[in-house]
Design an enzyme around this catalytic site. Sequence first.
Site, PDB file in Angstrom:
ATOM      1  N   ASP A 358      52.616  41.846  35.334  1.00 39.06           N
ATOM      2  CA  ASP A 358      53.027  40.589  35.964  1.00 39.06           C
ATOM      3  C   ASP A 358      53.099  40.695  37.481  1.00 39.06           C
ATOM      4  O   ASP A 358      53.000  39.687  38.187  1.00 39.06           O
ATOM      5  CB  ASP A 358      54.388  40.156  35.406  1.00 39.06           C
ATOM      6  N   GLU A 496      44.932  39.855  24.512  1.00 42.40           N
ATOM      7  CA  GLU A 496      45.967  40.403  23.620  1.00 42.40           C
ATOM      8  C   GLU A 496      45.829  40.005  22.157  1.00 42.40           C
ATOM      9  O   GLU A 496      46.420  40.636  21.290  1.00 42.40           O
ATOM     10  CB  GLU A 496      47.389  40.057  24.094  1.00 42.40           C
TER      11      GLU A 496
END
Length: 807
Positions: A358, A496
């Site tokens: 992030d 993902e």
Amino acid sequence: MAAVDPWRLAFSDFDPADESRREALCALGNGYFATRGAAPEAGADDVHYPGTYVAGCYNRLTSTLAGREVEHESLVNAPNWLMLTFRVDDGPWLDLGQVELLDHEQELDLERAVLLRRVRFRDAAGRTTRLVQRRFVHQGSPHLAGLQTTLVPEDYSATLAVRCGIDGRMRNSGVARYRALNGQHLTGHRTHEHPDEVLLLQARTNQSGILLAEATRCRLWLNDAALQPPRTLQQHDDWIAHDLTCPLRQGDELRTDKIAALYTSRDFAISEPSSEAVDAVRCAADFDDLLRSHTRAWSRRSAAFHCGLSASRPAQQAVRLHVFHVLQTLSPHTADLDAGIPARGLHGEAYRGHVFWDELFVLPTLTLRDPHLARSLLLYRYRRLGHARRAAEQAGFAGAMYPWQSGSNGREETQRLHLNPRSGHWLADNTHLQRHIGIAIAHNIWYYHQASGDQDFLADFGAEMILEITRFFASLARYDHSRDRYVIRGVVGPDEYHTAYPGRQRPGVDNNAYTNIMTAWLCRTALRALAALADERRHELTDALQLGHREIDRWKRISQRLFVPFHDEGILSQFEGYEHLAELDWDDHRRRYDDIQRLDRILEAEGDDPNRYQVSKQADVLMLFYLLSAEELEDLLAGLGYPMPADTIPRNIEYYLRRTSHGSTLSAVVHAWVLARAHRPQALTFFDHALAADLHDTQRGTTAEGIHLAAMAGSIDLLQRCFAGIEVRDAKLHLNPYWPAELGTLELPIRFHGQVVTITVTGRTATVGTAPGPHAPPLLCVCGSRTAQLGPGQTATFALEHQTDGP
């Protein structure tokens, strides 16, 4: 819309079902610690969840899950300094669930970083009480916080008892799907009463051995006159409080000022935490004086992140809320803590407080506004370089393999099992194979170097990390004789959803396009980093790393011969074989489910598998267009021997947009970015989604577990680097605005190579102004075909070319 105050986030009712979201949105912090906006009288229950989190304070425990022993590390929920409640005569202590609420307002003051609460209620005896509270977490003094409570008996006279103390009975239980994990991180509680109205509670984390100490001071005023009421000590092993009693007449105002101090054994320049906390709270100024110094410190801090926007009032409010929470999590106080950037801020326990990629979305905003802080956060990664090297070696690779999830010391903290709350199944988790985390770290380092001009950081820390990350990816790449190209197998991309091929036992996919192309970028960047070093340092570093010409030559070959999968004449395959996966019936799933963002959970609960389909949780291939300009991508692909047709970017955007469920808040940020040039209305729609993600909890329950820090910072970055087109490269400030007229005018300050630069962008012009001051080198600013050289205190205005929307 007119009722929205851009500087206030207000809730005008009490909604138990929504309280946990509001607690996260109303959290206050200063980069050292943060406290959720929970009611001071409440403990953890089905409605409330008090939480205080100290940056970098982690602890490991072992739990049994699905018959397996699992060790897990979490950011610890510290003792609750807020604890304050009251009762009338000998009645029950305040419980909003047991009284008739007449009014309930909560207001987050974004301009002063103060949380206000106003409550009127009628108890079972028919008595009406008014309660007003203000709280802050001090921006200038990182260890201090304050809570002021005013009580008014509106229609009765009685004796009020106020209980003010510290609750150490905290455990980590704020995320429902983690509750099977052991959450008891604190042990060895000790409580003490000290002179001058001071209470102390200390506890220690039971594995990492971090000592936490909290002290409080509670003083009362009756109608603005200091009061010394009787105090009864309530002392237990894991909580301590004073009960203070005061007879009140109808209309009296009883004010309680509570000052708290929090220290840990991780702090610098202390003897030990308990004595420091007691001294700090004993010597602290009164509430009003502390509040004034807090608001002054907050004003200075927030000015550096000013984002003047003349858009709609809701948009202004959302942007200011995002700036607010970025600064509640990360501040100059963070710089000394070696804490990294937790993905969910210091606002809750989602992801157990871990550090992910992030920072790729957070650091550019910090680098342009507070480069010193950005530098310190990059050092979090440098200090864990040793662990990354050991991880690579243990996995059979060279260089440094950074973990997908990091915590205290940089080992891999990614869970190997995760719970699907929809099905109740514990499933194998192979997301630790997201090796692209290393590329994100290298990208942040290089961007920081370009924007700050900090040559010392590159020489002392940055180049070494880039080289060791490149060494890892070069060892990950294997030469495929049949293709005469290098390949990278067994990884997981940013998407993902795809952690293996259907029916294959071996986890990971092969030749993820994002990973491969960014590896080519990485190999090139490593060579640029070496070239940017002074000769002496370059020789010293290559000697220390035993980095020879043969290895560097291999990096060059990899940057020219990496395999990149394509299909359908110009569509970048998300990974090799992606195009052979089944197409999902999106319309059917939208008919059957009101929310398909977490399509992976839906499919698994149906007995299916997202690995079978051409679906994405979030941007994967499109991340290339987020990180690289069209020119950079074209140059990289050309260097690899792949021509890039003119319609490559729009065709890929269209292809993957149709196949993405947007199960991550980052997806809206990336899609807004990649659509900004050609599909501005659609880009603004995604920008609105990014602004709404936490404010309106668009993921239905996740905000309660902690705000999404990267999406908040990413929305700010959309304004400054995407829509305003602020780029830094080659020691020049480039402006390439594509500013939507719907957003009005933007004004913001940035720091470029040590200079404060103010940029104003409208739909027609871009203005750049430098701050006055001596000894500043000339600033070269490029906008389109025009270049301006600015000395201190000078301004240049550029007319923008006509902008049109189109594919």
